[in-house]
Design an enzyme around this catalytic site. Structure first.
Site, mmCIF file in Angstrom:
data_model
loop_
_atom_site.group_PDB
_atom_site.id
_atom_site.type_symbol
_atom_site.label_atom_id
_atom_site.label_comp_id
_atom_site.label_asym_id
_atom_site.label_seq_id
_atom_site.Cartn_x
_atom_site.Cartn_y
_atom_site.Cartn_z
ATOM 1 N N ASP A 49 43.179 34.682 45.035
ATOM 2 C CA ASP A 49 43.591 34.891 43.636
ATOM 3 C C ASP A 49 45.085 34.649 43.451
ATOM 4 O OD1 ASP A 49 40.993 35.532 43.021
ATOM 5 O OD2 ASP A 49 41.439 37.529 42.198
ATOM 6 N N ASN A 93 38.360 31.916 40.612
ATOM 7 C CA ASN A 93 37.656 32.948 39.858
ATOM 8 C C ASN A 93 38.589 34.136 39.634
ATOM 9 O OD1 ASN A 93 35.667 34.311 38.520
ATOM 10 N ND2 ASN A 93 34.454 34.794 40.347
ATOM 11 N N SER A 169 36.876 43.504 28.572
ATOM 12 C CA SER A 169 37.851 43.441 29.660
ATOM 13 C C SER A 169 39.221 43.850 29.153
ATOM 14 C CB SER A 169 37.928 42.021 30.224
ATOM 15 O OG SER A 169 38.991 41.924 31.148
ATOM 16 N N ASP A 313 36.572 48.833 39.767
ATOM 17 C CA ASP A 313 36.488 48.145 41.061
ATOM 18 C C ASP A 313 36.166 49.138 42.179
ATOM 19 O OD1 ASP A 313 37.176 45.974 39.553
ATOM 20 O OD2 ASP A 313 39.129 45.637 40.482
ATOM 21 N N GLU A 341 32.774 39.161 39.154
ATOM 22 C CA GLU A 341 32.527 38.076 40.106
ATOM 23 C C GLU A 341 31.067 37.624 40.114
ATOM 24 O OE1 GLU A 341 34.864 40.016 40.082
ATOM 25 O OE2 GLU A 341 36.458 39.582 41.516
ATOM 26 N N ARG A 386 33.902 42.222 46.718
ATOM 27 C CA ARG A 386 33.641 43.672 46.776
ATOM 28 C C ARG A 386 32.235 43.996 47.287
ATOM 29 N NH1 ARG A 386 38.298 45.349 45.306
ATOM 30 N NH2 ARG A 386 39.347 44.214 43.650
HETATM 31 O O1 LIG Z 1 44.066 43.767 34.983
HETATM 32 C C1 LIG Z 1 43.676 43.735 36.150
HETATM 33 O O2 LIG Z 1 44.443 43.492 37.098
HETATM 34 C C2 LIG Z 1 42.249 44.015 36.425
HETATM 35 C C3 LIG Z 1 41.474 44.650 35.484
HETATM 36 C C4 LIG Z 1 40.063 45.011 35.714
HETATM 37 O O3 LIG Z 1 39.244 44.128 34.978
HETATM 38 P P1 LIG Z 1 38.590 44.504 33.533
HETATM 39 O O4 LIG Z 1 39.679 44.915 32.627
HETATM 40 O O5 LIG Z 1 37.942 43.225 33.155
HETATM 41 O O6 LIG Z 1 37.608 45.614 33.790
HETATM 42 C C5 LIG Z 1 39.687 44.919 37.191
HETATM 43 O O7 LIG Z 1 38.289 44.964 37.338
HETATM 44 C C6 LIG Z 1 40.224 43.650 37.818
HETATM 45 O O8 LIG Z 1 39.873 43.559 39.179
HETATM 46 C C7 LIG Z 1 41.722 43.621 37.747
HETATM 47 C C1 LIG Z 2 36.991 42.024 38.784
HETATM 48 C C2 LIG Z 2 37.771 41.581 39.761
HETATM 49 O O1 LIG Z 2 38.550 40.482 39.699
HETATM 50 P P1 LIG Z 2 39.254 39.677 38.506
HETATM 51 O O2 LIG Z 2 40.717 39.950 38.652
HETATM 52 O O3 LIG Z 2 38.921 38.246 38.775
HETATM 53 O O4 LIG Z 2 38.725 40.176 37.194
HETATM 54 C C3 LIG Z 2 37.826 42.297 41.062
HETATM 55 O O5 LIG Z 2 38.744 42.022 41.847
HETATM 56 O O6 LIG Z 2 36.984 43.167 41.325
#
Ligand SMILES: O=C(O)C1=C[C@@H](OP(=O)(O)O)[C@@H](O)[C@H](O)C1
Ligand SMILES: C=C(OP(=O)(O)O)C(=O)O
Length: 426
Positions: A49, A93, A169, A313, A341, A386
């Site tokens: 990432d 992703n 999200s 997460d 994912e 995960r």
């Molecule tokens: O802002 C971030 O860094 C994240 C927010 C969360 O996603 P959502 O806001 O889509 O739940 C989390 O699941 C992701 O791994 C990272």
């Molecule tokens: C949801 C996740 O990743 P993303 O940052 O791609 O949303 C994750 O890391 O569990």
């Protein structure tokens, strides 16, 4: 490697230094790139990432140098928005690259394509695109309406009042917030409906503050950001250890400790996922904290029934920890597991059943009743880091577990299986 079989582990014990946070690494890189001045970032995560974010920034003309281990990065900020013609940015992703970059790119000048892996094309972005369009952005969907890939013809974002839906999200709100200071006018952001994954907004506000920008936060419902600002480099900034990555080691200790102490995330952490340890404590584990560490020792675990929307997460780790608890466990208010994912509710239910659990999968919840005895199974991981990490915990019972495609942990934690082995006794 196609699969890895973990033999039964009798006990875990030890100390682990957790690699840098994905959420912080990608936020800090983006703001360092936009900021005036040079930023030295330490303890940066080296994972897929983050590599996607780094590559995109380089394509956008940002100069940076990386140490040999890629954990120290010195970024020469451009001090303004990005300007480029015809850049095609492949973001894998990585939600933390796709969503924030989509907003940040609208601030500048030029023409950008944002692409990714097939699963990225099934992860929604429509709520963010609608908000950006309302601020004057020209964004085109290149395939399906509401999903990447995107084409952005950038000419800046206006200020004004804009609504953003919060129920799919939190990354949409994060993206708007991080872009806001570079908009032409002041931005009033109104969150529509429930805001999921709220603690990630604290990570965003905290990172923006490190780069000199204050946000007015009215109870996570309304945010005001002054436009026409610039981010300023803090000079040096350290990335905390990843609290979600810590969850697997803490859960292992709760199930089969001994005692495990994780360094890099503790009571002072800005990451909401540090609260995973509270759930372990509620289940019966013994937990203690220092400013930058958390320690867990084994307890007799009981099932719990909890709303874990705030730690989506780390909540996945509770699903496999539940295999070792007395009585059923319910994890509630996690609809957005379905748009990550993989469809994590469906994937988790299917694979938990393979190892013997009785599972009820609801639209936004999962209930897990542990089996009398775990079964050896080949667990599919659905290209979801995960899933691979959560199911490694099955080895803490009396049976082995086979994890298919363990390499998928590279998204956020390439060294996971080595570090996991380092605390295992057989
Ligand atoms: O802002 C971030 O860094 C994240 C927010 C969360 O996603 P959502 O806001 O889509 O739940 C989390 O699941 C992701 O791994 C990272
Ligand atoms: C949801 C996740 O990743 P993303 O940052 O791609 O949303 C994750 O890391 O569990």
């Amino acid at each position: 490697m196609e699969s890895i079989t973990l033999q039964p582990v009798s006990r875990v014990d030890g100390e682990v230094q957790i690699p840098g946070s994905k959420s912080l690494s990608n936020r800090i890189l983006l703001l360092a790139a936009l900021a005036e001045g040079r930023t030295r970032i330490t303890n940066l995560l080296d994972s897929d990432d983050v590599r996607h974010m780094l590559k995109a920034l380089s394509q956008l003309g940002v100069d940076y140098t990386l140490s040999e281990d890629r954990q120290t990065c010195t970024v020469d900020g451009i001090g303004s928005a990005f300007a480029s013609q015809g850049a095609e940015l492949f973001l894998g992703n990585a939600g933390t690259a796709m969503r924030p970059l989509a907003a940040a790119l609208c601030l500048g000048k030029g023409d950008f394509h944002l692409t990714g892996e097939p699963r990225m094309y099934e992860r929604p972005i429509g709520d963010l695109v609608n908000a950006l369009r309302a601020l004057g952005a020209d964004i085109e969907y290149l395939r399906d309406e509401g999903y990447p890939p995107l084409r952005i013809k950038a000419s800046g974002l206006s200020g004004g009042t804009v609504g953003i839906r919060g129920n799919i999200s939190s990354q949409f709100l994060t993206a708007l917030l991080m872009a806001a200071p570079l908009a032409k006018g002041d931005l009033h952001i109104e969150v529509e409906g429930e805001l999921v994954s709220k603690p990630y907004i604290d990570i965003t506000l905290h990172t923006m503050q490190s780069f000199g920008v204050e946000v007015e936060n009215h109870d996570y419902q309304r945010f005001v950001v002054r436009g026409g600002q610039r981010y300023r480099s803090p000079g040096e900034i350290m990335v905390e250890g990843d609290a979600s990555s810590a969850s697997y080691f803490l859960a292992a200790a709760a199930i089969a400790g001994g005692t495990v102490r994780v360094y890099g995330v503790g009571a002072d952490s800005v990451q909401g996922d540090k609260r995973f340890a509270e759930v372990l404590e509620q289940m019966g584990a013994r937990v203690s904290y220092g400013p930058t560490w958390i320690e867990v020792s084994r307890g007799d675990l009981n099932g719990v029934d909890l709303d874990l929307n705030h730690i989506p997460d780390a909540a996945m780790t509770i699903a496999t920890t539940a295999l070792f608890a007395r009585g059923p466990t319910a994890i509630r208010n996690i609809y957005n597991w379905r748009v990550k994912e993989t469809d994590r509710l469906a994937a988790m239910a299917t694979e938990l059943r393979k190892v013997g659990a009785t599972v009820v999968e609801g639209e936004d919840f999962i209930e897990i009743t542990p089996p009398a005895e775990l079964r050896h199974a080949a667990v599919d991981t659905y290209d979801d880091h995960r899933m691979a990490m959560c199911f490694s915990l099955v080895a803490l019972g009396d049976t082995p577990v086979t994890i298919n495609d363990p390499g998928c942990t590279a998204k956020t934690f390439p060294t996971y299986f080595e570090l996991f082995e380092s605390i295992c006794e057989r």
